[in-house]
Write a protein that holds these residues in place. Structure first.
Motif, PDB file in Angstrom:
ATOM      1  N   ALA A   1      39.288  61.939  46.349  1.00 56.52           N
ATOM      2  CA  ALA A   1      38.706  63.165  45.805  1.00 56.52           C
ATOM      3  C   ALA A   1      39.579  64.386  46.057  1.00 56.52           C
ATOM      4  O   ALA A   1      39.531  65.354  45.290  1.00 56.52           O
ATOM      5  CB  ALA A   1      37.310  63.389  46.390  1.00 56.52           C
ATOM      6  N   ILE A   2      40.398  64.352  47.122  1.00 55.97           N
ATOM      7  CA  ILE A   2      41.205  65.532  47.450  1.00 55.97           C
ATOM      8  C   ILE A   2      42.676  65.235  47.699  1.00 55.97           C
ATOM      9  O   ILE A   2      43.457  66.159  47.910  1.00 55.97           O
ATOM     10  CB  ILE A   2      40.641  66.264  48.685  1.00 55.97           C
ATOM     11  N   ALA A   3      43.068  63.975  47.686  1.00 57.01           N
ATOM     12  CA  ALA A   3      44.457  63.619  48.030  1.00 57.01           C
ATOM     13  C   ALA A   3      45.466  64.392  47.200  1.00 57.01           C
ATOM     14  O   ALA A   3      46.457  64.897  47.731  1.00 57.01           O
ATOM     15  CB  ALA A   3      44.669  62.116  47.869  1.00 57.01           C
ATOM     16  N   ASP A   4      45.222  64.541  45.903  1.00 61.20           N
ATOM     17  CA  ASP A   4      46.173  65.263  45.064  1.00 61.20           C
ATOM     18  C   ASP A   4      46.210  66.751  45.398  1.00 61.20           C
ATOM     19  O   ASP A   4      47.232  67.398  45.238  1.00 61.20           O
ATOM     20  CB  ASP A   4      45.846  65.054  43.587  1.00 61.20           C
ATOM     21  N   LEU A   5      45.100  67.307  45.900  1.00 64.16           N
ATOM     22  CA  LEU A   5      45.064  68.721  46.268  1.00 64.16           C
ATOM     23  C   LEU A   5      45.932  69.016  47.488  1.00 64.16           C
ATOM     24  O   LEU A   5      46.629  70.023  47.534  1.00 64.16           O
ATOM     25  CB  LEU A   5      43.628  69.167  46.563  1.00 64.16           C
ATOM     26  N   VAL A   6      45.851  68.165  48.494  1.00 66.83           N
ATOM     27  CA  VAL A   6      46.585  68.424  49.732  1.00 66.83           C
ATOM     28  C   VAL A   6      48.029  67.936  49.669  1.00 66.83           C
ATOM     29  O   VAL A   6      48.853  68.393  50.442  1.00 66.83           O
ATOM     30  CB  VAL A   6      45.863  67.824  50.964  1.00 66.83           C
TER      31      VAL A   6
ATOM     32  N   ALA B   1      35.843  78.045  60.601  1.00 67.69           N
ATOM     33  CA  ALA B   1      35.122  77.895  61.870  1.00 67.69           C
ATOM     34  C   ALA B   1      35.176  76.460  62.375  1.00 67.69           C
ATOM     35  O   ALA B   1      35.304  76.221  63.577  1.00 67.69           O
ATOM     36  CB  ALA B   1      33.673  78.348  61.704  1.00 67.69           C
ATOM     37  N   ASP B   2      35.080  75.498  61.484  1.00 62.69           N
ATOM     38  CA  ASP B   2      35.128  74.082  61.851  1.00 62.69           C
ATOM     39  C   ASP B   2      35.949  73.353  60.790  1.00 62.69           C
ATOM     40  O   ASP B   2      35.429  72.971  59.743  1.00 62.69           O
ATOM     41  CB  ASP B   2      33.711  73.508  61.933  1.00 62.69           C
ATOM     42  N   PRO B   3      37.254  73.189  61.034  1.00 68.47           N
ATOM     43  CA  PRO B   3      38.127  72.584  60.020  1.00 68.47           C
ATOM     44  C   PRO B   3      37.683  71.199  59.559  1.00 68.47           C
ATOM     45  O   PRO B   3      37.768  70.889  58.366  1.00 68.47           O
ATOM     46  CB  PRO B   3      39.489  72.515  60.706  1.00 68.47           C
ATOM     47  N   GLU B   4      37.214  70.356  60.487  1.00 63.84           N
ATOM     48  CA  GLU B   4      36.773  69.017  60.089  1.00 63.84           C
ATOM     49  C   GLU B   4      35.557  69.096  59.166  1.00 63.84           C
ATOM     50  O   GLU B   4      35.470  68.379  58.172  1.00 63.84           O
ATOM     51  CB  GLU B   4      36.447  68.152  61.312  1.00 63.84           C
ATOM     52  N   GLN B   5      34.624  69.985  59.497  1.00 64.01           N
ATOM     53  CA  GLN B   5      33.442  70.147  58.655  1.00 64.01           C
ATOM     54  C   GLN B   5      33.837  70.674  57.278  1.00 64.01           C
ATOM     55  O   GLN B   5      33.305  70.232  56.263  1.00 64.01           O
ATOM     56  CB  GLN B   5      32.455  71.111  59.324  1.00 64.01           C
ATOM     57  N   ALA B   6      34.776  71.617  57.233  1.00 63.95           N
ATOM     58  CA  ALA B   6      35.239  72.157  55.961  1.00 63.95           C
ATOM     59  C   ALA B   6      35.910  71.072  55.121  1.00 63.95           C
ATOM     60  O   ALA B   6      35.672  70.968  53.914  1.00 63.95           O
ATOM     61  CB  ALA B   6      36.195  73.324  56.190  1.00 63.95           C
ATOM     62  N   LEU B   7      36.729  70.251  55.759  1.00 64.23           N
ATOM     63  CA  LEU B   7      37.412  69.168  55.052  1.00 64.23           C
ATOM     64  C   LEU B   7      36.417  68.147  54.515  1.00 64.23           C
ATOM     65  O   LEU B   7      36.488  67.751  53.344  1.00 64.23           O
ATOM     66  CB  LEU B   7      38.434  68.499  55.977  1.00 64.23           C
ATOM     67  N   LEU B   8      35.467  67.744  55.347  1.00 63.45           N
ATOM     68  CA  LEU B   8      34.452  66.799  54.898  1.00 63.45           C
ATOM     69  C   LEU B   8      33.606  67.408  53.775  1.00 63.45           C
ATOM     70  O   LEU B   8      33.302  66.744  52.780  1.00 63.45           O
ATOM     71  CB  LEU B   8      33.563  66.367  56.068  1.00 63.45           C
ATOM     72  N   GLY B   9      33.245  68.674  53.919  1.00 68.70           N
ATOM     73  CA  GLY B   9      32.467  69.346  52.876  1.00 68.70           C
ATOM     74  C   GLY B   9      33.228  69.423  51.570  1.00 68.70           C
ATOM     75  O   GLY B   9      32.651  69.256  50.493  1.00 68.70           O
ATOM     76  N   LEU B  10      34.530  69.678  51.644  1.00 67.11           N
ATOM     77  CA  LEU B  10      35.355  69.729  50.446  1.00 67.11           C
ATOM     78  C   LEU B  10      35.383  68.374  49.751  1.00 67.11           C
ATOM     79  O   LEU B  10      35.252  68.292  48.521  1.00 67.11           O
ATOM     80  CB  LEU B  10      36.770  70.188  50.804  1.00 67.11           C
ATOM     81  N   ILE B  11      35.516  67.320  50.528  1.00 71.77           N
ATOM     82  CA  ILE B  11      35.503  65.964  49.948  1.00 71.77           C
ATOM     83  C   ILE B  11      34.162  65.711  49.265  1.00 71.77           C
ATOM     84  O   ILE B  11      34.112  65.261  48.118  1.00 71.77           O
ATOM     85  CB  ILE B  11      35.774  64.904  51.026  1.00 71.77           C
ATOM     86  N   ARG B  12      33.073  66.013  49.952  1.00 68.33           N
ATOM     87  CA  ARG B  12      31.730  65.789  49.388  1.00 68.33           C
ATOM     88  C   ARG B  12      31.534  66.600  48.110  1.00 68.33           C
ATOM     89  O   ARG B  12      30.987  66.105  47.126  1.00 68.33           O
ATOM     90  CB  ARG B  12      30.659  66.149  50.412  1.00 68.33           C
ATOM     91  N   LEU B  13      31.971  67.870  48.116  1.00 66.87           N
ATOM     92  CA  LEU B  13      31.819  68.733  46.946  1.00 66.87           C
ATOM     93  C   LEU B  13      32.621  68.205  45.767  1.00 66.87           C
ATOM     94  O   LEU B  13      32.113  68.127  44.645  1.00 66.87           O
ATOM     95  CB  LEU B  13      32.246  70.163  47.293  1.00 66.87           C
ATOM     96  N   MET B  14      33.863  67.803  46.013  1.00 66.51           N
ATOM     97  CA  MET B  14      34.702  67.305  44.922  1.00 66.51           C
ATOM     98  C   MET B  14      34.166  65.987  44.358  1.00 66.51           C
ATOM     99  O   MET B  14      34.264  65.733  43.165  1.00 66.51           O
ATOM    100  CB  MET B  14      36.148  67.141  45.391  1.00 66.51           C
ATOM    101  N   GLU B  15      33.583  65.145  45.223  1.00 63.92           N
ATOM    102  CA  GLU B  15      32.989  63.890  44.743  1.00 63.92           C
ATOM    103  C   GLU B  15      31.739  64.145  43.916  1.00 63.92           C
ATOM    104  O   GLU B  15      31.470  63.434  42.950  1.00 63.92           O
ATOM    105  CB  GLU B  15      32.639  62.988  45.930  1.00 63.92           C
ATOM    106  N   ALA B  16      30.960  65.176  44.276  1.00 65.83           N
ATOM    107  CA  ALA B  16      29.697  65.451  43.598  1.00 65.83           C
ATOM    108  C   ALA B  16      29.870  66.260  42.318  1.00 65.83           C
ATOM    109  O   ALA B  16      29.004  66.216  41.440  1.00 65.83           O
ATOM    110  CB  ALA B  16      28.758  66.201  44.543  1.00 65.83           C
ATOM    111  N   ALA B  17      30.965  66.989  42.198  1.00 66.62           N
ATOM    112  CA  ALA B  17      31.143  67.905  41.072  1.00 66.62           C
ATOM    113  C   ALA B  17      31.390  67.153  39.767  1.00 66.62           C
ATOM    114  O   ALA B  17      32.208  66.231  39.725  1.00 66.62           O
ATOM    115  CB  ALA B  17      32.310  68.845  41.349  1.00 66.62           C
ATOM    116  N   PRO B  18      30.696  67.568  38.695  1.00 67.19           N
ATOM    117  CA  PRO B  18      31.011  67.016  37.373  1.00 67.19           C
ATOM    118  C   PRO B  18      32.452  67.406  36.995  1.00 67.19           C
ATOM    119  O   PRO B  18      32.998  68.359  37.561  1.00 67.19           O
ATOM    120  CB  PRO B  18      30.011  67.692  36.431  1.00 67.19           C
ATOM    121  N   PRO B  19      33.059  66.698  36.074  1.00 64.87           N
ATOM    122  CA  PRO B  19      34.477  66.925  35.760  1.00 64.87           C
ATOM    123  C   PRO B  19      34.843  68.377  35.468  1.00 64.87           C
ATOM    124  O   PRO B  19      35.861  68.865  35.960  1.00 64.87           O
ATOM    125  CB  PRO B  19      34.729  66.039  34.536  1.00 64.87           C
ATOM    126  N   GLU B  20      34.034  69.099  34.675  1.00 65.39           N
ATOM    127  CA  GLU B  20      34.395  70.481  34.338  1.00 65.39           C
ATOM    128  C   GLU B  20      34.313  71.412  35.553  1.00 65.39           C
ATOM    129  O   GLU B  20      35.116  72.327  35.704  1.00 65.39           O
ATOM    130  CB  GLU B  20      33.554  71.018  33.175  1.00 65.39           C
TER     131      GLU B  20
END
Length: 184
Positions: A32-37, A53-72
């Motif tokens: 979900a994020i490999a191409d971004l980083v 504030a919490d880099p691990e939480q931000a990274l996990l949240g980013l992965i979850r958000l990118m997986e949940a987001a519709p393509p557009e």
């Protein structure tokens, strides 16, 4: 004799502020994020994640958000995360998980005469806001994961301070905001 320091990706993540650097290194391989980083702007994205504030939480949240987001929505998020302006909400119709059209997040009313389009906030500011939210609040991250199109609220200009609103209202009725007792 000069000693050359060998740096590993895990060590770099630890220097950026990740407490569980080995775990974070594995999360960076998530599709979900490999191409971004790994792509253009990836190092800057990692640095910004490390400043949350919490880099691990931000990274996990980013992965979850990118997986949940519709393509557009994912496309707009990718644009912001790589430092480009997001696609205008008017140019696309966000969809919910069922694929039906959903109206973009509503912008709060404002008394400001300045532009309030998403393009009025710099992409770097939007990226910083998004990562800060993901790193600071698991509850807000959960809301964004359930409703990915709500990330657009982070593109709105910051609301005015109460003093600025007072001055605007006084000017609107012809009063001098600097006067001791403004009279219209």
């Amino acid at each position: 004799m000069v000693v050359q320091r060998v740096t590993t990706p895990t060590a770099n993540l630890a220097r950026l502020g990740f407490k569980e650097a080995a775990r974070a290194a594995k999360m960076l391989d998530d599709p979900a994020i490999a191409d971004l980083v790994r792509g253009e702007g990836g190092a800057g994205l990692l640095e910004m994640l490390g400043e949350t504030a919490d880099p691990e939480q931000a990274l996990l949240g980013l992965i979850r958000l990118m997986e949940a987001a519709p393509p557009e929505v994912a496309t707009s998020l990718r644009q912001v995360l790589t430092g480009r302006p997001p696609q205008s909400p008017a140019a696309r119709a966000p969809a919910n998980r069922a694929g039906t059209s959903r109206a973009p997040a509503r912008r709060p009313s404002t008394t400001s005469t300045e532009a309030t389009s998403p393009e009025s906030v710099a992409p770097a500011t939007v990226r910083e806001r998004l990562l800060d939210v993901l790193g600071a609040s698991s509850a807000l991250t959960d809301v964004l994961v359930r409703h990915p199109d709500l990330w657009e609220a982070l593109t709105w200009p910051a609301p005015k301070l109460p003093e600025e609103l007072r001055d605007d209202l006084l000017r609107a009725v012809g009063a001098d905001p600097q006067a001791e007792m403004p009279v219209a």
